[in-house]
Design a protein around this motif. Structure first.
Motif, mmCIF file in Angstrom:
data_model
loop_
_atom_site.group_PDB
_atom_site.id
_atom_site.type_symbol
_atom_site.label_atom_id
_atom_site.label_comp_id
_atom_site.label_asym_id
_atom_site.label_seq_id
_atom_site.Cartn_x
_atom_site.Cartn_y
_atom_site.Cartn_z
ATOM 1 N N LEU A 74 38.256 36.391 42.345
ATOM 2 C CA LEU A 74 39.150 35.239 41.595
ATOM 3 C C LEU A 74 40.736 35.491 41.667
ATOM 4 N N LEU A 75 41.341 34.754 42.232
ATOM 5 C CA LEU A 75 42.847 35.215 42.601
ATOM 6 C C LEU A 75 43.446 34.923 40.992
ATOM 7 N N GLU A 76 44.258 36.265 40.838
ATOM 8 C CA GLU A 76 45.223 36.241 39.772
ATOM 9 C C GLU A 76 46.705 36.100 40.168
ATOM 10 N N LEU A 77 47.116 34.962 39.441
ATOM 11 C CA LEU A 77 48.591 35.038 39.399
ATOM 12 C C LEU A 77 49.289 35.292 37.940
ATOM 13 N N GLY A 78 49.415 36.446 37.728
ATOM 14 C CA GLY A 78 49.735 36.858 36.295
ATOM 15 C C GLY A 78 48.634 36.362 35.556
ATOM 16 N N SER A 79 48.893 35.893 34.268
ATOM 17 C CA SER A 79 47.780 35.434 33.265
ATOM 18 C C SER A 79 46.908 34.149 33.935
#
Length: 314
Positions: A74-79
């Protein structure tokens, strides 16, 4: 295997997770015009700024979100974790769809560029849900992605074979999302996660009342939004339906008032039963709706002030 068409020669819109990590920082220096974001709100503001510039929508391009991925891909963009089993994520993409952000920017595909974002069942299910919401093909990666996979124009065309799109992913390879199928122990009422549509798409046999945005906020204040339950065996017809304005003009979120006003029901997905949320104060709900009837409209015309017609009145 389907991959991004070579016709996507216009450089993509590249948004990179702001993180204390040398590789992501290096990718940001390599890609010309890349924007660093930390979380959902920064991404939303950045897209809004692009809309304000009046971007050319006639030439197709991709929207590339670049970051690390969780152990489940699952891609994480910061929080902000792009996980379609969570309403916080789907609500964001539903808002993009409601505002027609992607077509206004000329975006014809979304790519989640992290390590193995198309490998696990949950990751592939997330790609499918986002594609259903946005009405574009969504791509993930089948292997590890490194800085060498990028150049000044973004993700390199000669590595397109590492991408897997939703048109290629067969239904059988996707496990159902727990938020959409099954009986989760708890559900949260995020109104943006409730699909919106024009009222003409749904013509109920029970009364319907259109409310304003301010009245909608009052109504949400008397609902226990943290105790939703999936109740597939509730066959009772609603007393009436409320149409709450969405962010798209002329489109509304539907909410049904059930069981003598003690519950409201919403549908997060057309394939699943409705989710019921307790009403903290049913009398307060009656008062709020009654007070708003001067401005609200029944499907067959204006409703006289303080003259709500409930299904139980017939």
């Amino acid at each position: 295997m389907t991959h991004v068409s070579a016709t996507h020669r216009r450089p993509p819109l590249s948004f990179i997770a702001r993180a204390d990590h040398d590789e992501l920082a290096h990718i940001g220096r390599v890609i010309e015009g890349a924007v660093f974001v930390d979380g959902r709100w920064e991404l939303e503001r950045a897209l809004g700024a692009l809309l304000g510039l009046g971007e050319d929508a006639t030439r197709p391009r991709t929207l590339d979100l670049i970051g690390h991925a969780s152990s489940q891909g699952l891609l994480e963009l910061g929080s902000f974790v792009i996980d379609a089993s969570r309403s916080r994520a789907t609500a964001f993409f539903r808002e993009l769809a409601d505002q027609e952000v992607l077509p206004r920017l000329g975006v014809t595909a979304l790519r989640l560029l992290g390590c193995q974002t198309a490998q696990s069942a949950l990751a592939r299910a997330t790609l499918r849900v986002l594609a259903d919401i946005l009405h574009v093909e969504v791509y993930g990666t089948t292997t590890m992605i490194e800085a060498d996979h990028y150049d000044r124009d973004g993700f390199r065309d000669d590595h397109a074979h590492l991408l897997l799109g939703t048109r290629t992913i067969a239904d059988a390879t996707c496990a159902p999302l727990p938020v959409l199928v099954g009986v989760p122990s708890i559900r949260m009422l995020d109104l943006d996660a409730v699909p919106a549509s024009p009222l003409s798409n749904h013509a109920p046999s029970w009364p319907r009342y259109v409310v304003t945005s301010s009245v909608a906020q009052e109504l949400l204040g008397v609902i226990d939004r943290e105790r939703g339950a999936l109740m597939p065996n509730v066959k009772t017809e609603p007393m009436y339906e409320l149409a709450l304005p969405s962010t798209k003009r002329g489109w509304f979120h539907r909410m049904e008032v059930m069981l003598h006003g003690r519950f409201v029901r919403v549908f997060f997905d057309d394939r699943s039963p409705g989710v019921l949320f307790p009403v903290v104060d049913s009398r307060a709900l009656d008062v709020i709706v009654g007070r708003s009837t001067a401005a609200a409209h029944h499907d067959r015309g204006p409703v006289a002030p303080h003259r709500i017609r409930f299904a139980s009145d017939r």
